[in-house]
Write an enzyme that holds these catalytic residues in place. Sequence first.
Site, PDB file in Angstrom:
ATOM      1  N   LYS A  22       0.832  -1.220   0.000  1.00 61.87           N
ATOM      2  CA  LYS A  22       0.000   0.000   0.000  1.00 61.87           C
ATOM      3  C   LYS A  22       0.862   1.264   0.000  1.00 61.87           C
ATOM      4  O   LYS A  22       0.675   2.156  -0.827  1.00 61.87           O
ATOM      5  CB  LYS A  22      -0.915   0.003   1.232  1.00 61.87           C
ATOM      6  CG  LYS A  22      -1.643   1.312   1.457  1.00 61.87           C
ATOM      7  CD  LYS A  22      -2.545   1.253   2.674  1.00 61.87           C
ATOM      8  CE  LYS A  22      -1.892   1.680   3.958  1.00 61.87           C
ATOM      9  NZ  LYS A  22      -1.718   3.132   4.152  1.00 61.87           N
ATOM     10  N   ASN A  23       1.796   1.344   0.937  1.00 57.82           N
ATOM     11  CA  ASN A  23       2.519   2.612   1.087  1.00 57.82           C
ATOM     12  C   ASN A  23       3.503   2.863  -0.051  1.00 57.82           C
ATOM     13  O   ASN A  23       3.890   4.003  -0.294  1.00 57.82           O
ATOM     14  CB  ASN A  23       3.223   2.669   2.453  1.00 57.82           C
ATOM     15  CG  ASN A  23       2.211   2.862   3.574  1.00 57.82           C
ATOM     16  OD1 ASN A  23       1.058   3.219   3.330  1.00 57.82           O
ATOM     17  ND2 ASN A  23       2.636   2.604   4.800  1.00 57.82           N
ATOM     18  N   CYS A 117      -4.789   7.998   9.347  1.00 51.79           N
ATOM     19  CA  CYS A 117      -5.049   7.452  10.684  1.00 51.79           C
ATOM     20  C   CYS A 117      -4.609   8.446  11.757  1.00 51.79           C
ATOM     21  O   CYS A 117      -3.599   9.137  11.607  1.00 51.79           O
ATOM     22  CB  CYS A 117      -4.305   6.127  10.869  1.00 51.79           C
ATOM     23  SG  CYS A 117      -4.984   4.804   9.874  1.00 51.79           S
ATOM     24  N   ARG A 122       0.746  14.663  13.644  1.00 56.63           N
ATOM     25  CA  ARG A 122       1.558  14.146  12.523  1.00 56.63           C
ATOM     26  C   ARG A 122       1.992  15.325  11.655  1.00 56.63           C
ATOM     27  O   ARG A 122       1.407  15.581  10.597  1.00 56.63           O
ATOM     28  CB  ARG A 122       0.759  13.109  11.711  1.00 56.63           C
ATOM     29  CG  ARG A 122       0.410  11.868  12.507  1.00 56.63           C
ATOM     30  CD  ARG A 122      -0.371  10.856  11.684  1.00 56.63           C
ATOM     31  NE  ARG A 122       0.473  10.063  10.803  1.00 56.63           N
ATOM     32  CZ  ARG A 122       0.023   9.105   9.991  1.00 56.63           C
ATOM     33  NH1 ARG A 122      -1.261   8.827   9.962  1.00 56.63           N
ATOM     34  NH2 ARG A 122       0.847   8.425   9.217  1.00 56.63           N
ATOM     35  N   ASP A 305       3.702   0.101  12.263  1.00 54.10           N
ATOM     36  CA  ASP A 305       2.446  -0.364  11.666  1.00 54.10           C
ATOM     37  C   ASP A 305       2.141  -1.821  12.014  1.00 54.10           C
ATOM     38  O   ASP A 305       1.079  -2.329  11.643  1.00 54.10           O
ATOM     39  CB  ASP A 305       2.471  -0.175  10.140  1.00 54.10           C
ATOM     40  CG  ASP A 305       2.280   1.282   9.751  1.00 54.10           C
ATOM     41  OD1 ASP A 305       2.088   2.126  10.648  1.00 54.10           O
ATOM     42  OD2 ASP A 305       2.334   1.594   8.539  1.00 54.10           O
ATOM     43  N   ARG A 398      -9.297   0.103   3.881  1.00 51.45           N
ATOM     44  CA  ARG A 398      -8.311   1.039   3.325  1.00 51.45           C
ATOM     45  C   ARG A 398      -6.996   0.344   2.992  1.00 51.45           C
ATOM     46  O   ARG A 398      -6.249   0.815   2.144  1.00 51.45           O
ATOM     47  CB  ARG A 398      -8.026   2.156   4.340  1.00 51.45           C
ATOM     48  CG  ARG A 398      -9.068   3.254   4.354  1.00 51.45           C
ATOM     49  CD  ARG A 398      -8.597   4.403   5.211  1.00 51.45           C
ATOM     50  NE  ARG A 398      -7.152   4.550   5.063  1.00 51.45           N
ATOM     51  CZ  ARG A 398      -6.336   5.068   5.965  1.00 51.45           C
ATOM     52  NH1 ARG A 398      -6.826   5.526   7.083  1.00 51.45           N
ATOM     53  NH2 ARG A 398      -5.045   5.154   5.739  1.00 51.45           N
TER      54      ARG A 398
HETATM   55  C1  UD1 Z   1       4.297   6.565   6.894  1.00 51.97           C
HETATM   56  C2  UD1 Z   1       3.252   5.520   6.633  1.00 51.97           C
HETATM   57  C3  UD1 Z   1       2.626   5.056   7.939  1.00 51.97           C
HETATM   58  C4  UD1 Z   1       3.689   4.639   8.942  1.00 51.97           C
HETATM   59  C5  UD1 Z   1       4.776   5.696   9.066  1.00 51.97           C
HETATM   60  C6  UD1 Z   1       5.959   5.227   9.913  1.00 51.97           C
HETATM   61  C7  UD1 Z   1       2.435   6.142   4.448  1.00 51.97           C
HETATM   62  C8  UD1 Z   1       1.314   6.694   3.640  1.00 51.97           C
HETATM   63  N1  UD1 Z   1       2.235   6.091   5.762  1.00 51.97           N
HETATM   64  O1  UD1 Z   1       3.624   7.683   7.477  1.00 51.97           O
HETATM   65  O2  UD1 Z   1       1.778   3.964   7.640  1.00 51.97           O
HETATM   66  O3  UD1 Z   1       3.086   4.474  10.214  1.00 51.97           O
HETATM   67  O4  UD1 Z   1       5.290   6.043   7.776  1.00 51.97           O
HETATM   68  O5  UD1 Z   1       6.523   4.087   9.376  1.00 51.97           O
HETATM   69  O6  UD1 Z   1       3.436   5.708   3.924  1.00 51.97           O
HETATM   70  N2  UD1 Z   1       7.436  13.588  11.554  1.00 51.97           N
HETATM   71  C9  UD1 Z   1       7.720  14.892  11.888  1.00 51.97           C
HETATM   72  N3  UD1 Z   1       7.747  15.825  10.882  1.00 51.97           N
HETATM   73  C10 UD1 Z   1       7.522  15.501   9.588  1.00 51.97           C
HETATM   74  C11 UD1 Z   1       7.244  14.167   9.255  1.00 51.97           C
HETATM   75  C12 UD1 Z   1       7.204  13.224  10.255  1.00 51.97           C
HETATM   76  O7  UD1 Z   1       7.924  15.219  13.051  1.00 51.97           O
HETATM   77  O8  UD1 Z   1       7.568  16.397   8.739  1.00 51.97           O
HETATM   78  C13 UD1 Z   1       7.404  12.556  12.605  1.00 51.97           C
HETATM   79  C14 UD1 Z   1       6.030  11.902  12.739  1.00 51.97           C
HETATM   80  O9  UD1 Z   1       5.192  12.652  13.589  1.00 51.97           O
HETATM   81  C15 UD1 Z   1       6.390  10.546  13.306  1.00 51.97           C
HETATM   82  C16 UD1 Z   1       7.736  10.259  12.641  1.00 51.97           C
HETATM   83  O10 UD1 Z   1       8.245  11.488  12.199  1.00 51.97           O
HETATM   84  O11 UD1 Z   1       6.583  10.658  14.700  1.00 51.97           O
HETATM   85  C17 UD1 Z   1       7.660   9.305  11.463  1.00 51.97           C
HETATM   86  O12 UD1 Z   1       6.676   9.774  10.563  1.00 51.97           O
HETATM   87  P1  UD1 Z   1       6.725   9.455   8.998  1.00 51.97           P
HETATM   88  O13 UD1 Z   1       7.759   8.411   8.725  1.00 51.97           O
HETATM   89  O14 UD1 Z   1       6.816  10.748   8.273  1.00 51.97           O
HETATM   90  O15 UD1 Z   1       5.295   8.855   8.783  1.00 51.97           O
HETATM   91  P2  UD1 Z   1       4.357   9.075   7.566  1.00 51.97           P
HETATM   92  O16 UD1 Z   1       5.165   9.270   6.324  1.00 51.97           O
HETATM   93  O17 UD1 Z   1       3.317  10.085   7.876  1.00 51.97           O
END
Ligand code: UD1
Length: 432
Positions: A22-23, A117, A122, A305, A398
Site C-alpha cells: 500500500k505505502n 489514521c 503528525r 504499523d 483502506r
Molecule cells: C508513513 C506511513 C505510515 C507509517 C509511518 C511510519 C504512508 C502513507 N504512511 O507515514 O503507515 O506508520 O510512515 O513508518 O506511507 N514527523 C515529523 N515531521 C515531519 C514528518 C514526520 O515530526 O515532517 C514525525 C512523525 O510525527 C512521526 C515520525 O516522524 O513521529 C515518522 O513519521 P513518517 O515516517 O513521516 O510517517 P508518515 O510518512 O506520515
Amino acid sequence: MDKLVIHGQRPLKGRVQINGAKNAVLAIVAAACLADDVCIIENIPKIADIDNMLAILRSMNVQTEYLDEHTVRIDSRTMVNCCADSDEVRNMRASYYLLGVLLGRFKYARVSFPGGCDFGVRPIDQHIKGFEALGAEVDAKSIIEIKARELHGTNVFLDVVSVGATINIMLAAVLARGTTVIENAAKEPHVVDTASFLNSMGADSKGAGTDVIRIRGVQKLHGSTYAVIPDQIEAGTYMVAAAITGGDVTVENLIPRHMEAITAKLRESGVKVYEKDDSLRVISEGIRKKPVKIKTLPYPGFPTDMQPQMMAYLSTIPGTSIVNESVYDGHRFRYVEQLKRMGANIDVESHIAIVDGVTELVGTEVEATDLRAGAAMVLAGLAAVGETVVTNIKYIDRGYERMVDKFNNMGAWIERVHENQPIPIHHRERAV
Ligand code: UD1
C-alpha cells in the site's frame, strides 16, 4: 457500513498470498505523474486508499484505467490542475505526495493538509523544510501552497527519520537542477521501491535504503512499466495471525528480508518461522509462547504499523511483555481500550504498554479505531473464545485486499454483514 462477525479459536492452516505494498503504491502512482507520459503499474492492491488516490488524480485530469485486476495505466499527459483540495485529499495521509509531484512537475502546488489514521500529532514540517531548501516558497495555513521559479539541488538533513518527507523530497528533487542529498533519510522498503520506480522513468537517484540518498536532477522523465513490491505489513499481519491462532500458515509472495524484525520477534516468542525465497512458514501449533519486549523503530527496526497486531498477540501470552512505541506518541495505543474489552490486561503509561498476558481473550463488540488497530481486532477475534464483532471496518478496507476471504480460506470463520443486519443465525448454530 459493514461489520465483521468472527467466531474465534480456529487455528489457521494453509497458504495466503500477499498483495502489493500500500505505502509503496500510493507514492508510486503519484510519482507516475512526474512523467509527461504513460506509466503502467503492476501489483496494485485492490484497497480503498488506492481507489481514493486514483480518484484524486482523475480530478486533476490524469487518465487512469485498470488493464486487469491489479494493473493500472496512468496517463498524466493531460494533467492540468495543480490544486487538490477534495475530501479524498483531506482523508488520506499519502495525499501529501501530490505536493512533491506537483512542485517537481509544475513548480506550483495547492493541496489540502493530509489526513489519515489518527496517531496524534503528525506534522509535515520536514517535508516543508525540504521543499524550501530546494528553493520553494511555502505557505501552509489552511491549505498548503507551494511555488518556485526553479528548483535547485541542495543538502537536506532530516531532523526526524520520516518516510513521507524522504519520498516527498525525492519526488521534488528528481526534476530539479543539480544534485540533492537527503541525509538521515528513511530506509523503509517503500522508499527504496519509489526510488527504483523513479529510476525506471529515467531519474538518477542513488543510496535509497541507506540513510543518505543522492539525486541528480534530470530534465525529463519517461514512461515506465513497473511492478510494486509486496506489502510488508500485510504479510506481517498474516504471520501474527498464524502465531495468535496456534496455526500453521505459509505466507507467500513476500520478501523475507523485509520481514526480519517481525520474524525475529515471533521466533523470540517461541514460534517457528521457516524461510524460503519468497515465502515464510509460521508454525505455532502446540507451542508454549513466551512474552517479549518490542520497541517500534524506523526500518530495519520493528515497524510501528505492526505494533497493534503484535499487541493483540502478546496479550494472549502468559507473562509480562513490554511494547515501547517510539515512532509515534502514546496516542497510537488508543485501540488498547478495545482489546481490554476482550479481557486483555494492558497498562499504558505514555508511550510504553505493559502487557500482562491472559490465558484467553473473550469475544465482544469492538471498534476498529484505525487501519492497523482494526487488523489487531480481527486477530484478537480469531483467537478469542466466542463471537467478536468488529465495527467501523472502513479502516480495514483502506489497507487489506479481501482480508475476510484470505482468512476464511485458511479455516477462519468470519462473516461480513451490514451494520444493521442481525448476526446470522446459522453463524450462531455453527458456533456451538
Ligand atoms: C508513513 C506511513 C505510515 C507509517 C509511518 C511510519 C504512508 C502513507 N504512511 O507515514 O503507515 O506508520 O510512515 O513508518 O506511507 N514527523 C515529523 N515531521 C515531519 C514528518 C514526520 O515530526 O515532517 C514525525 C512523525 O510525527 C512521526 C515520525 O516522524 O513521529 C515518522 O513519521 P513518517 O515516517 O513521516 O510517517 P508518515 O510518512 O506520515
